[in-house]
Design a protein around this motif. Structure first.
Motif, PDB file in Angstrom:
ATOM      1  N   ARG A  39       0.829  -1.207   0.000  1.00  0.00           N
ATOM      2  CA  ARG A  39       0.000   0.000   0.000  1.00  0.00           C
ATOM      3  C   ARG A  39       0.865   1.260   0.000  1.00  0.00           C
ATOM      4  N   GLN A  40       2.136   1.109   0.337  1.00  0.00           N
ATOM      5  CA  GLN A  40       3.043   2.256   0.389  1.00  0.00           C
ATOM      6  C   GLN A  40       4.436   1.833  -0.043  1.00  0.00           C
ATOM      7  N   ASP A  41       5.243   2.816  -0.422  1.00  0.00           N
ATOM      8  CA  ASP A  41       6.645   2.557  -0.708  1.00  0.00           C
ATOM      9  C   ASP A  41       7.327   2.144   0.592  1.00  0.00           C
ATOM     10  N   VAL A  42       8.291   1.251   0.489  1.00  0.00           N
ATOM     11  CA  VAL A  42       9.051   0.845   1.683  1.00  0.00           C
ATOM     12  C   VAL A  42      10.483   0.535   1.267  1.00  0.00           C
ATOM     13  N   ARG A  43      11.407   1.019   2.080  1.00  0.00           N
ATOM     14  CA  ARG A  43      12.826   0.711   1.873  1.00  0.00           C
ATOM     15  C   ARG A  43      13.276  -0.124   3.058  1.00  0.00           C
ATOM     16  N   LEU A  44      13.861  -1.275   2.754  1.00  0.00           N
ATOM     17  CA  LEU A  44      14.351  -2.181   3.788  1.00  0.00           C
ATOM     18  C   LEU A  44      15.874  -2.235   3.709  1.00  0.00           C
ATOM     19  N   GLU A  45      16.526  -1.734   4.713  1.00  0.00           N
ATOM     20  CA  GLU A  45      17.979  -1.807   4.801  1.00  0.00           C
ATOM     21  C   GLU A  45      18.360  -3.252   5.144  1.00  0.00           C
ATOM     22  N   PRO A  46      19.622  -3.637   4.984  1.00  0.00           N
ATOM     23  CA  PRO A  46      20.034  -4.995   5.348  1.00  0.00           C
ATOM     24  C   PRO A  46      19.642  -5.332   6.791  1.00  0.00           C
ATOM     25  N   GLY A  47      18.970  -6.468   6.958  1.00  0.00           N
ATOM     26  CA  GLY A  47      18.540  -6.914   8.271  1.00  0.00           C
ATOM     27  C   GLY A  47      17.321  -6.198   8.827  1.00  0.00           C
ATOM     28  N   GLU A  48      16.772  -5.247   8.101  1.00  0.00           N
ATOM     29  CA  GLU A  48      15.627  -4.473   8.595  1.00  0.00           C
ATOM     30  C   GLU A  48      14.313  -5.153   8.244  1.00  0.00           C
ATOM     31  N   ARG A  49      13.307  -4.952   9.102  1.00  0.00           N
ATOM     32  CA  ARG A  49      11.974  -5.474   8.855  1.00  0.00           C
ATOM     33  C   ARG A  49      10.979  -4.324   8.929  1.00  0.00           C
ATOM     34  N   ALA A  50       9.826  -4.523   8.291  1.00  0.00           N
ATOM     35  CA  ALA A  50       8.772  -3.514   8.304  1.00  0.00           C
ATOM     36  C   ALA A  50       7.424  -4.191   8.139  1.00  0.00           C
ATOM     37  N   LEU A  51       6.428  -3.643   8.810  1.00  0.00           N
ATOM     38  CA  LEU A  51       5.049  -4.090   8.683  1.00  0.00           C
ATOM     39  C   LEU A  51       4.435  -3.291   7.533  1.00  0.00           C
ATOM     40  N   ALA A 113       8.127  -0.644  -4.233  1.00  0.00           N
ATOM     41  CA  ALA A 113       7.243   0.442  -4.627  1.00  0.00           C
ATOM     42  C   ALA A 113       5.793   0.137  -4.282  1.00  0.00           C
ATOM     43  N   ARG A 114       5.038   1.178  -4.025  1.00  0.00           N
ATOM     44  CA  ARG A 114       3.601   1.050  -3.820  1.00  0.00           C
ATOM     45  C   ARG A 114       3.014   0.277  -5.001  1.00  0.00           C
ATOM     46  N   GLY A 115       2.162  -0.688  -4.712  1.00  0.00           N
ATOM     47  CA  GLY A 115       1.544  -1.493  -5.759  1.00  0.00           C
ATOM     48  C   GLY A 115       2.312  -2.745  -6.128  1.00  0.00           C
ATOM     49  N   GLU A 116       3.559  -2.853  -5.672  1.00  0.00           N
ATOM     50  CA  GLU A 116       4.373  -4.034  -5.980  1.00  0.00           C
ATOM     51  C   GLU A 116       3.833  -5.248  -5.226  1.00  0.00           C
ATOM     52  N   ARG A 117       3.905  -6.415  -5.866  1.00  0.00           N
ATOM     53  CA  ARG A 117       3.488  -7.666  -5.225  1.00  0.00           C
ATOM     54  C   ARG A 117       4.527  -8.033  -4.176  1.00  0.00           C
ATOM     55  N   ILE A 118       4.080  -8.171  -2.924  1.00  0.00           N
ATOM     56  CA  ILE A 118       5.029  -8.382  -1.823  1.00  0.00           C
ATOM     57  C   ILE A 118       4.876  -9.719  -1.111  1.00  0.00           C
ATOM     58  N   ALA A 119       3.747 -10.392  -1.291  1.00  0.00           N
ATOM     59  CA  ALA A 119       3.511 -11.663  -0.601  1.00  0.00           C
ATOM     60  C   ALA A 119       2.362 -12.380  -1.291  1.00  0.00           C
TER      61      ALA A 119
END
Length: 163
Positions: A39-51, A113-119
């Motif tokens: 639903r939103q852009d997200v940047r994941l650094e090495p070892g980082e997690r995000a909801l 990117a927003r709209g990208e298939r993530i799971a």
């Protein structure tokens, strides 16, 4: 000889929380899961997690659950996985589906990117266990052996032992 099969369907109520994102769907006929989108852009650094929110909420029917699985392409290309894979969406949950993504790459950040298939979301029947306490479990060929007890193809590998 061919055994005839029919596709199974299940009606699941879906609330679109973001009308600009697609409704989860199979990428190809016969796929087990439907794609969930960021639903939103997200940047994941090495070892980082995000909801990461997906823009959809569901009413899974009683007797079923939905399971959030990693996408194999993201895993292979970028080391992206779902931390609690598979994440469980219970029949009673009515909130937005959130995906707990983790970047397992130790060197490279990943930009999604927003709209990208993530799971992927797989809906399956579940049974409610009724436990009967017993003094001893019935025997089986495997017994209590687990965690590598069947060995490995590597010569240096050895079965894990329990403390």
């Amino acid at each position: 000889m061919s055994i005839p099969t029919t596709p199974q369907t299940l009606s699941v109520a879906l609330q679109r929380l973001d009308p600009d994102l697609p409704v989860p769907a199979q990428a190809r006929t016969g796929d087990a899961g439907v794609d969930l989108h960021a639903r939103q852009d997200v940047r994941l650094e090495p070892g980082e997690r995000a909801l990461v929110p997906t823009g959809v909420a569901l009413a899974i029917p009683e007797g079923y659950a939905a399971f959030v699985h990693p996408r194999s392409g993201l895993a292979a290309r970028h080391g992206i996985t779902v931390v609690n894979a598979p994440g469980t969406v219970d029949a009673g949950y009515r909130g937005e589906i959130l995906v707990n993504l983790l970047n397992t790459d130790v060197r490279e950040a990943v930009q999604l990117a927003r709209g990208e298939r993530i799971a992927q979301l797989v809906v399956q029947p579940v049974v409610r266990p009724v436990f009967t306490e017993v003094a001893e479990l019935p025997p089986s060929e495997r017994g209590s052996s687990g965690h590598g007890s069947t060995g490995s193809t590597g010569a240096a590998a050895s079965p894990l032992t329990h403390p």
